[in-house]
Write an enzyme that holds these catalytic residues in place. Structure first.
Site, mmCIF file in Angstrom:
data_model
loop_
_atom_site.group_PDB
_atom_site.id
_atom_site.type_symbol
_atom_site.label_atom_id
_atom_site.label_comp_id
_atom_site.label_asym_id
_atom_site.label_seq_id
_atom_site.Cartn_x
_atom_site.Cartn_y
_atom_site.Cartn_z
ATOM 1 C CB THR A 168 -0.943 -0.010 1.133
ATOM 2 O OG1 THR A 168 -1.565 -0.935 1.613
ATOM 3 C CG2 THR A 168 -1.604 1.615 1.129
ATOM 4 N NE ARG A 196 -9.726 -5.867 3.872
ATOM 5 C CZ ARG A 196 -8.947 -5.733 3.773
ATOM 6 N NH1 ARG A 196 -8.517 -4.401 2.847
ATOM 7 N NH2 ARG A 196 -7.751 -5.184 5.009
ATOM 8 C CG ASP A 199 -5.975 0.557 6.958
ATOM 9 O OD1 ASP A 199 -5.928 -0.725 6.242
ATOM 10 O OD2 ASP A 199 -5.270 1.297 7.058
ATOM 11 C CB THR A 219 1.163 0.388 5.185
ATOM 12 O OG1 THR A 219 0.979 -0.445 4.330
ATOM 13 C CG2 THR A 219 2.249 0.636 5.997
ATOM 14 N N GLY A 222 -5.355 -4.341 8.123
ATOM 15 C CA GLY A 222 -6.655 -2.541 7.819
ATOM 16 C C GLY A 222 -7.675 -3.875 8.840
HETATM 17 N N1 ASP Z 1 -4.339 -1.317 4.771
HETATM 18 C C1 ASP Z 1 -4.574 -1.547 3.522
HETATM 19 C C2 ASP Z 1 -5.520 -3.184 3.748
HETATM 20 O O1 ASP Z 1 -5.670 -3.121 4.544
HETATM 21 C C3 ASP Z 1 -3.266 -2.671 3.239
HETATM 22 C C4 ASP Z 1 -2.086 -2.248 3.428
HETATM 23 O O2 ASP Z 1 -1.919 -1.431 4.180
HETATM 24 O O3 ASP Z 1 -1.402 -2.841 2.816
HETATM 25 O O4 ASP Z 1 -6.729 -2.580 2.706
#
Ligand code: ASP
Length: 299
Positions: A168, A196, A199, A219, A222
């Site tokens: 992310t 889905r 966060d 990141t 989430g």
């Molecule tokens: N936080 C992001 C999610 O859960 C994924 C990530 O940070 O890699 O969608």
């Protein structure tokens, strides 16, 4: 005010062979944002420029290169915030848009809402003149392969996958006028359930900016980040502790202790001092401020 910018390219266990691409990608993003700030541009423009560079870079799980969901589709989430007036814009589960951070900003600036999802977000994009792309513009062969492998992996879980890969992207910037902005963009988690949303597009969880308190982008897993409102939590700790590095550490400690979470956070204090911390094996970040000739790249 001394401008500054910090970006991240995801917290996780990035395989050795991909780490250089993550370092380079975050450096290029910080440079793009810095170019805007150095020319006297706004923090929000800098955040958008930096995030777009990483959305266009297939190294990262955002825009082109995003993870596929269980149906083999790409569903993207993004959000941004302008710390000057606490304006927020976000999109979730959007398909066929290469730069969801731009769409999130358009929600903030051209609608009276803070979050649009799925079909409605898509229609809004169309109305606002956004070009749509094909699945193959977003889904790269590497991700088709990952998707196919995971279809047969019965031990797959969201938490496990964040301990492995996560790319992310996010950015926090402070401009000369003293305004703060933050933004985050993601394809979520590999083989996620269609629909889905993590966060990232939730204000206070994936991003937050307030000129008075600072800005943060997060990141990681989430479902854990959302439960502690990690971005806003980090700024709360910054207010209490006064030091952005200590604040980042304190926020990640809460994430770990309260919800067994995994992730990372980058933040800027209102005066531009940076902080970052993560409890995953790795997170690429890049930071530039003041008279630095080029960004400091770290992990
Ligand atoms: N936080 C992001 C999610 O859960 C994924 C990530 O940070 O890699 O969608």
């Amino acid at each position: 005010m001394r401008p500054s910018i910090i970006v991240h390219g995801g917290a996780g266990d990035i395989p050795d062979e991909l780490r250089e691409a993550h370092r380079r990608g975050t450096q290029r993003a910080a440079e793009a944002g810095w170019t805007v700030l150095a020319a006297g541009g706004s923090a929000l423009d800098a955040v958008e420029a930096a995030v777009v560079v990483m959305e266009d870079d297939e190294t990262f799980d955002a825009g082109r290169g995003a993870f596929l969901n269980a149906d083999g589709q790409v569903e993207l989430d993004a959000g941004c915030m302008d710390g000057a007036g606490l304006q927020v814009g976000a999109v979730a589960s959007v398909q066929f848009i290469q730069n969801p951070i731009r769409l999130a900003r358009t929600v903030m600036e051209k609608s009276e809402h803070v979050l649009l999802v799925g079909q409605g977000a898509q229609r809004f994009a169309h109305k606002m003149g956004f070009a749509t792309c094909d699945l193959t513009d977003l889904a790269v062969p590497r991700e088709f392969e990952r998707w196919q492998k995971l279809l047969y992996d019965r031990t797959h879980s969201a938490r496990k996958s964040f301990a492995r890969a996560s790319d992310t992207v996010g950015c926090v910037a402070l401009d000369r006028a003293g305004h703060m902005a933050a933004g985050t963009s993601t394809g979520g988690v590999p083989n996620k359930m269609p629909g889905r949303v993590g966060d990232v597009p939730m204000v206070g969880c994936g991003f937050y900016a307030d000129d008075q308190y600072g800005g943060a982008s997060t990141t990681g897993w989430g479902e854990s980040i959302a439960k502690v409102l990690l971005a806003r939590l980090a700024l709360h700790h910054l207010e209490v502790l006064g030091d952005p590095r200590a604040a980042a550490q304190a926020a990640i400690a809460v994430l770990e202790e309260k919800v067994n979470g995994l992730g990372g956070v980058i933040l800027l204090a209102p005066d531009g001092r940076p902080g970052w911390h993560y409890n995953t094996p790795w997170m690429a970040y890049a930071y530039q401020a003041g008279d630095m000739a080029q960004p400091t790249v770290g992990q």
